[in-house]
Motif scaffolding. Structure first.
Motif, mmCIF file in Angstrom:
data_model
loop_
_atom_site.group_PDB
_atom_site.id
_atom_site.type_symbol
_atom_site.label_atom_id
_atom_site.label_comp_id
_atom_site.label_asym_id
_atom_site.label_seq_id
_atom_site.Cartn_x
_atom_site.Cartn_y
_atom_site.Cartn_z
ATOM 1 N N ASP A 179 0.783 -1.239 -0.024
ATOM 2 C CA ASP A 179 0.179 -0.034 -0.023
ATOM 3 C C ASP A 179 0.721 1.161 -0.095
ATOM 4 O O ASP A 179 0.450 2.255 -0.779
ATOM 5 C CB ASP A 179 -0.946 -0.037 1.395
ATOM 6 N N ARG A 182 2.297 1.543 -3.553
ATOM 7 C CA ARG A 182 1.384 2.181 -4.393
ATOM 8 C C ARG A 182 0.737 3.587 -4.282
ATOM 9 O O ARG A 182 0.511 4.108 -5.067
ATOM 10 C CB ARG A 182 0.047 0.982 -4.108
ATOM 11 N N ARG A 183 0.469 3.854 -2.917
ATOM 12 C CA ARG A 183 0.164 5.225 -2.678
ATOM 13 C C ARG A 183 1.062 6.573 -2.718
ATOM 14 O O ARG A 183 0.948 7.522 -3.047
ATOM 15 C CB ARG A 183 -0.640 5.391 -1.582
#
Ligand code: ZN
Length: 220
Positions: A179, A182-183
């Motif tokens: 995460d 990804r972010r």
């Protein structure tokens, strides 16, 4: 030389962020070194600093903006349009000649000053662009050269050398940072963090890798 410490050549992108957390798993202490080379998206440096802060690693920025003045490429020249694809028999104009040569050489001198002999870089031979300084033969050759140049025993680690983008996502997931990568990372050639602009070559490669990895994961 301190075998407990690694220096990561760190851009704040997907690959080097995955390498940063790989290094955190394998070394007691990790330092991140980011290069400001005149890239159009100076935001990269802020993104890198923020991620290093979250990872709890030492962070430093080295100004190497001379690299952008040496040659012509679309990552540093605002008047050039980026190649969307690899031209036949050549490298795309996103290639910055000598970038990894300079980065790793400077990183080695920097590391030596601090008693560090482990260097980590996110280069990959499976990279779509075929940049010559991402190849394994170049890294091995440079490793020998750096050792001879400074009479040291550097070890250049390349955790992503033989894996593709989907496997790089898998590694991030295994390291518990899917995460975050990804972010918060910035890979997009148009300077948009996370999922990016969606249509530049870097976004395309990143998204295709993520989709492939997620579909593999869902099938399990
Ligand atoms: Zn993009």
């Amino acid at each position: 030389m301190n075998k407990d410490t690694a220096l990561v050549v760190f851009s704040g992108g997907q690959d080097s962020t995955t390498c940063l957390f790989w290094a955190k798993k394998h070394f007691r202490r990790v330092c991140a070194l980011t290069f400001a080379y005149g890239q159009k998206h100076v935001k990269e440096v802020d993104v890198a600093r923020a991620i290093a802060g979250k990872a709890g690693v030492d962070f430093d920025v080295m100004d190497v903006s001379f690299i952008g003045r040496l040659g012509h490429n679309s990552l540093t020249d605002p008047s050039m349009k980026m190649d969307a694809e690899k031209p036949e028999g050549g490298v795309p104009n996103t290639f910055v000649p000598g970038r990894n040569l300079f980065f790793l050489s400077i990183a080695a001198v920097y590391a030596r000053e601090r008693g560090i002999n482990h260097l980590v870089t996110g280069v990959s031979q499976t990279d779509f662009s075929g940049y010559p300084d991402c190849r394994d033969a170049f890294i091995k050759s440079l490793n020998v050269t750096l050792n001879l140049a400074m009479d040291e025993q550097f070890v250049i680690h390349t955790p992503l050398m033989w894996i593709d983008k989907a496997e790089t996502w898998a590694l991030a997931d295994e390291l518990g940072v899917l995460d975050l990568v990804r972010r918060e990372t910035l890979t997009c050639y148009n300077g948009i963090p996370g999922d990016g602009c969606g249509h530049c070559p870097a976004c395309k490669l990143r998204r295709e890798g993520l989709e492939k990895y997620l579909s593999m994961k869902n099938e399990q």
